[in-house]
Write a protein that holds these residues in place. Structure first.
Motif: not given
Length: 337
Positions: A35-53
């Motif tokens: 998937i081409h994501v250059t300049g596109k918004k990607v949202l990640v929910l969570g601030g722990g180790e799983v999100a870090t990966g």
């Protein structure tokens, strides 16, 4: 110059074809794609180790990444400080997914996951709920990073540990110099096209160039000057009309699967333009041929009325094609009783 053309290799696409491995007809649960994501918004929910990966992988892209979490771990905080991602500490609301190309839920919160899933579904946004395959619109495969070469391995979420083991084994096979090799090739594509005006010449040039570049005994990295040298050697006297002679190989195959095939024969099949094969060569082996290769059945030479005459006829055809710059492989298999 007249070049031979014949129907392309369709063995890896024809579901009606007999195969030594019936599981190959199983349909994809997930469609493999980048998937081409250059300049596109990607949202990640969570601030722990799983999100870090997930963020470690995402941060290698050129996406605009936003993390939504009341608190973040030290590793994520470093990414925020470096300006690689944006942190939003306010509670999640549905409108946060607006305009996102994809969303990752790494919260392990069933109530929040239900809200996120409803929000993304209404907006036709792809959602990955980490370690919850049944909730996912897409999954993330195991990745072998030789950027700009990216090799991904997936078991369709049925055996992630197996995908990791496969990736680890490939790490020991594919040299780290592959990255530089790909970058040099990317920058030299136009130069090669300016020197070699027909597809056959370009394909032959890049095949030879990459084979040399991937030799494990190479002690140094490939550089742009190597392309210049390869072009001078490939096109004598600067003539872009010159097509070098191809290679021919006649090999006896003593196995019925690609895994046990000697490496030299496997590589010859993978780079061949034309593959002659006896009828009893396993389909698993023939699928090593490129999609654009011509695969030609030749019956069974041993059982032919004049086997030596047939061998000579195939050898003569191979020489004709080789003079036109094609690589030819003939696969035979001794009959055992």
């Amino acid at each position: 110059m007249t070049h031979y053309r014949a129907p392309l290799n369709d063995r890896i696409r024809d579901p009606s074809m007999g195969t030594t491995n019936p599981d190959r007809t199983e349909n994809f649960t997930y469609f493999p794609a980048f998937i081409h994501v250059t300049g596109k918004k990607v949202l990640v929910l969570g601030g722990g180790e799983v999100a870090t990966g997930k963020l470690r992988i995402l941060s290698k892209s050129q996406a605009d990444i936003t993390v939504v979490a009341p608190e973040i771990c030290d590793d994520i905080a470093v990414m925020v400080d470096e300006g690689r991602i944006v942190w939003e500490s306010t509670p999640f609301v549905d409108t946060m997914v607006n305009g996102a190309a994809m969303v990752f839920d790494a919260t392990d919160d069933p109530y929040l996951t239900a809200r996120v899933k409803a929000a993304t579904k209404r907006r036709n946004i792809l959602l990955n709920v980490v370690d919850k395959t049944a909730q996912c619109d897409f999954i993330v495969p195991a990745i072998l990073d030789r950027s700009p070469v990216m090799i991904t391995i997936s078991t369709g979420a049925c055996a992630p540990a197996l995908a990791r083991i496969i990736r680890q084994r490939l790490e020991t096979v594919l040299p780290a110099t592959m990255s530089q090799l790909a970058r040099v090739a990317r920058d030299a594509r136009q130069k090669v096209a300016d020197h070699l005006h027909d597809n056959v010449s370009r394909q032959r040039f890049w095949t030879h160039f990459f084979q040399r570049g991937l030799q494990t005994h190479s002690a140094r990295s490939i550089c742009p000057e190597d392309v210049d040298l390869a072009l001078r050697q490939f096109v004598p006297d600067g003539s872009s009309a010159t097509v070098p002679g191809g290679q021919t190989l006649m090999a006896d195959v003593h196995v019925d699967n690609a895994f046990d095939l000697p490496h030299g024969i496997a590589r010859a099949i993978e780079t061949a333009d034309i593959v002659f094969h006896e009828d009893h060569i396993a389909d698993d082996i023939l699928t090593l041929a490129r999609r654009d290769a011509t695969v030609i059945p030749i019956g069974c030479i041993t059982l032919d009325e004049h086997p030596e005459r047939k061998r000579e006829s195939i050898a003569q055809q191979s020489k004709i094609f080789a003079r036109q710059g094609f690589n030819i492989v003939t696969l035979t298999q001794p009959i055992t009783h």
